[in-house]
Design an enzyme around this catalytic site. Structure first.
Site, PDB file in Angstrom:
ATOM      1  NE  ARG A 209       9.715  -0.783 -11.773  1.00  0.00           N
ATOM      2  CZ  ARG A 209       9.618  -1.080 -10.476  1.00  0.00           C
ATOM      3  NH1 ARG A 209       9.896  -0.157  -9.560  1.00  0.00           N
ATOM      4  NH2 ARG A 209       9.276  -2.293 -10.081  1.00  0.00           N
ATOM      5  CG  HIS A 257      14.853   0.992  -6.996  1.00  0.00           C
ATOM      6  ND1 HIS A 257      14.552   0.615  -8.279  1.00  0.00           N
ATOM      7  CD2 HIS A 257      13.778   0.602  -6.254  1.00  0.00           C
ATOM      8  CE1 HIS A 257      13.372   0.023  -8.321  1.00  0.00           C
ATOM      9  NE2 HIS A 257      12.876   0.008  -7.074  1.00  0.00           N
TER      10      HIS A 257
HETATM   11  N1  LIG Z   1      10.846   2.842  -5.609  1.00  0.00           N
HETATM   12  C1  LIG Z   1      10.527   1.727  -4.990  1.00  0.00           C
HETATM   13  O1  LIG Z   1      11.244   1.320  -4.066  1.00  0.00           O
HETATM   14  C2  LIG Z   1       9.306   0.980  -5.372  1.00  0.00           C
HETATM   15  C3  LIG Z   1       8.574   1.333  -6.477  1.00  0.00           C
HETATM   16  N2  LIG Z   1       7.402   0.666  -6.770  1.00  0.00           N
HETATM   17  C4  LIG Z   1       6.621   1.113  -7.933  1.00  0.00           C
HETATM   18  O2  LIG Z   1       5.336   1.553  -7.483  1.00  0.00           O
HETATM   19  C5  LIG Z   1       4.366   1.169  -8.456  1.00  0.00           C
HETATM   20  C6  LIG Z   1       2.961   1.220  -7.877  1.00  0.00           C
HETATM   21  O3  LIG Z   1       2.757   0.161  -6.967  1.00  0.00           O
HETATM   22  P1  LIG Z   1       1.307  -0.134  -6.333  1.00  0.00           P
HETATM   23  O4  LIG Z   1       0.755   1.071  -5.669  1.00  0.00           O
HETATM   24  O5  LIG Z   1       1.461  -1.364  -5.516  1.00  0.00           O
HETATM   25  O6  LIG Z   1       0.466  -0.430  -7.651  1.00  0.00           O
HETATM   26  P2  LIG Z   1      -1.125  -0.508  -7.822  1.00  0.00           P
HETATM   27  O7  LIG Z   1      -1.367  -1.418  -8.969  1.00  0.00           O
HETATM   28  O8  LIG Z   1      -1.766  -0.801  -6.512  1.00  0.00           O
HETATM   29  O9  LIG Z   1      -1.523   0.981  -8.207  1.00  0.00           O
HETATM   30  C7  LIG Z   1      -1.300   1.489  -9.467  1.00  0.00           C
HETATM   31  C8  LIG Z   1      -2.145   2.729  -9.645  1.00  0.00           C
HETATM   32  O10 LIG Z   1      -1.841   3.306 -10.923  1.00  0.00           O
HETATM   33  C9  LIG Z   1      -3.061   3.523 -11.632  1.00  0.00           C
HETATM   34  N3  LIG Z   1      -2.850   3.420 -13.077  1.00  0.00           N
HETATM   35  C10 LIG Z   1      -2.356   2.382 -13.793  1.00  0.00           C
HETATM   36  N4  LIG Z   1      -2.321   2.675 -15.101  1.00  0.00           N
HETATM   37  C11 LIG Z   1      -2.825   3.924 -15.222  1.00  0.00           C
HETATM   38  C12 LIG Z   1      -3.067   4.779 -16.327  1.00  0.00           C
HETATM   39  N5  LIG Z   1      -2.778   4.406 -17.581  1.00  0.00           N
HETATM   40  N6  LIG Z   1      -3.600   5.991 -16.084  1.00  0.00           N
HETATM   41  C13 LIG Z   1      -3.907   6.374 -14.828  1.00  0.00           C
HETATM   42  N7  LIG Z   1      -3.695   5.610 -13.727  1.00  0.00           N
HETATM   43  C14 LIG Z   1      -3.166   4.399 -13.934  1.00  0.00           C
HETATM   44  C15 LIG Z   1      -3.988   2.440 -11.131  1.00  0.00           C
HETATM   45  O11 LIG Z   1      -5.325   2.802 -11.440  1.00  0.00           O
HETATM   46  P3  LIG Z   1      -6.607   1.982 -10.909  1.00  0.00           P
HETATM   47  O12 LIG Z   1      -6.628   2.181  -9.411  1.00  0.00           O
HETATM   48  O13 LIG Z   1      -7.728   2.671 -11.577  1.00  0.00           O
HETATM   49  O14 LIG Z   1      -6.362   0.552 -11.294  1.00  0.00           O
HETATM   50  C16 LIG Z   1      -3.643   2.439  -9.647  1.00  0.00           C
HETATM   51  O15 LIG Z   1      -4.315   3.477  -8.982  1.00  0.00           O
HETATM   52  C17 LIG Z   1       4.867  -0.213  -8.893  1.00  0.00           C
HETATM   53  O16 LIG Z   1       4.326  -0.570 -10.147  1.00  0.00           O
HETATM   54  C18 LIG Z   1       6.370  -0.012  -8.935  1.00  0.00           C
HETATM   55  O17 LIG Z   1       6.764   0.426 -10.219  1.00  0.00           O
HETATM   56  C19 LIG Z   1       6.949  -0.360  -6.001  1.00  0.00           C
HETATM   57  C20 LIG Z   1       7.656  -0.740  -4.889  1.00  0.00           C
HETATM   58  C21 LIG Z   1       8.897  -0.124  -4.486  1.00  0.00           C
HETATM   59  O1  LIG Z   2       8.592  -3.907  -5.591  1.00  0.00           O
HETATM   60  C1  LIG Z   2       9.006  -3.178  -6.519  1.00  0.00           C
HETATM   61  O2  LIG Z   2       8.391  -3.029  -7.582  1.00  0.00           O
HETATM   62  C2  LIG Z   2      10.264  -2.471  -6.342  1.00  0.00           C
HETATM   63  O3  LIG Z   2      10.561  -1.560  -7.066  1.00  0.00           O
HETATM   64  C3  LIG Z   2      11.140  -2.922  -5.237  1.00  0.00           C
HETATM   65  O4  LIG Z   2      12.161  -2.058  -4.953  1.00  0.00           O
END
Ligand SMILES: NC(=O)C1=CN([C@@H]2O[C@H](COP(=O)(O)OP(=O)(O)OC[C@H]3O[C@@H](n4cnc5c(N)ncnc54)[C@H](OP(=O)(O)O)[C@@H]3O)[C@@H](O)[C@H]2O)C=CC1
Ligand SMILES: O=C(O)C(=O)CO
Length: 294
Positions: A209, A257
């Site tokens: 983000r 994005h």
């Molecule tokens: N650019 C794009 O097209 C897209 C972007 N995204 C972004 O990708 C992000 C991640 O998605 P996803 O992998 O599915 O999410 P997950 O919830 O599977 O993974 C999030 C990770 O971040 C870690 N985390 C959360 N808070 C903290 C913190 N305060 N300190 C350290 N680590 C932290 C979590 O830790 P733990 O494992 O310990 O819980 C976990 O490992 C989404 O939230 C979204 O914003 C998503 C889709 C598309």
């Molecule tokens: O799935 C999400 O969070 C996205 O950012 C999609 O683009």
């Protein structure tokens, strides 16, 4: 009781979603208008306050992986929320990450700058095994991306709430990929103090983000040579405004994005399975922890 797809998508995108959802959920009545009959809301930017108007709402399924804007709604009802965990989305994110890491690893930005000057110069090329790729956030998407990068030969290091160490990641990574959710704890994490702790000449890839990055700090770190390049897919305000300095900065690569775009067909299969779990009284997949913010 009905399933409602609350969205602010274009008419074409909404039609594609409805077709996919109805095919995946043949036993459900699926509409798009908020109604007292709505028991389950599938949401793609539903608009603030809309969910609070549904008296029989029992479950919210996000069509996105990130739920930061959904959780920002001050009137969000206190029902279970699931974020999207879709292997199709993870595969796309792994590909996007590999594309950007290879672009940086193989020094494409430097060769593009040389081309603009008509300069033929071969740069020393480290091997993939000599490059460490650090992941801020090591969840569904980062895990898939790290697996793909390891298969190419890169070293990877992940930091999450449960594993890894932020200082080690910042100090030892050549390329840092951000795949954290946007929460109160992670907002602005890519700012001057973090950039100062990175290896001189490190590069960042932000696929999570825009608000994870403090924009002025990033430009200052690039201009000072502390960072060599930033690949940015997400921005604090989207679309990125035409006059934004990121567009023309020579060390910034902008994509709109697109790292992982939800595919209505693969997402609908995942959503249908989660609705079946909810209807059977089972724990849904991707249950959001509101306190943690993701
Ligand atoms: N650019 C794009 O097209 C897209 C972007 N995204 C972004 O990708 C992000 C991640 O998605 P996803 O992998 O599915 O999410 P997950 O919830 O599977 O993974 C999030 C990770 O971040 C870690 N985390 C959360 N808070 C903290 C913190 N305060 N300190 C350290 N680590 C932290 C979590 O830790 P733990 O494992 O310990 O819980 C976990 O490992 C989404 O939230 C979204 O914003 C998503 C889709 C598309
Ligand atoms: O799935 C999400 O969070 C996205 O950012 C999609 O683009």
């Amino acid at each position: 009781m009905a399933v409602t797809f609350l969205n602010r998508l274009s008419p074409d995108a909404q039609s594609r979603w409805l077709e996919a959802l109805r095919a995946a959920l043949p036993g459900e009545t699926i509409g798009v208008e908020p109604s007292p009959q709505t028991e389950i809301a599938i949401v793609a930017n539903p608009g603030r306050g809309v969910l609070a108007s549904l008296p029989n709402l029992a479950f919210i399924q996000s069509a996105w992986a990130g739920v930061d804007s959904l959780l920002d709604d001050p009137d969000l009802p206190r029902v279970p929320i699931a974020r999207l965990i879709d292997p199709g989305l993870s595969a796309q994110m792994a590909q996007a990450t590999a594309a950007h890491v290879l672009y940086l690893h193989r020094q494409v930005p430097a060769y593009a700058a040389q081309q603009r000057r008509g300069l033929w110069r071969q740069l020393p090329q480290p091997s993939a095994a000599e490059r460490r790729i650090g992941f801020l956030g090591y969840g569904e998407l980062a895990g898939a991306a790290a697996n793909l990068l390891e298969s190419i030969g890169f070293q990877t290091y992940g930091w999450s709430r449960r594993l890894g160490d932020l200082d080690t990641l910042l100090a030892t990574s050549d390329i840092i990929v951000n795949l954290l959710p946007l929460t109160d704890h992670t907002r602005g994490i890519l700012s001057a103090p973090a950039f100062a702790r990175m290896k001189r000449g490190a590069a960042i890839v932000n696929l999570a983000r825009g608000a994870h990055v403090v924009e002025e700090d990033l430009i200052a770190a690039l201009d000072a040579g502390q960072l060599s390049h930033a690949v940015l897919d997400v921005f604090e305000a989207e679309p990125l405004e035409r006059k934004h300095p990121f567009w023309s900065h020579p060390q910034i690569t902008v994509t709109p994005h697109v790292a992982a775009i939800t595919d209505p067909v693969s997402a609908s299969a995942v959503i249908a399975a989660n609705i079946a779990r909810f209807r059977a009284g089972q724990q849904v997949e991707g249950l959001v922890n509101r306190k943690a913010g993701y």
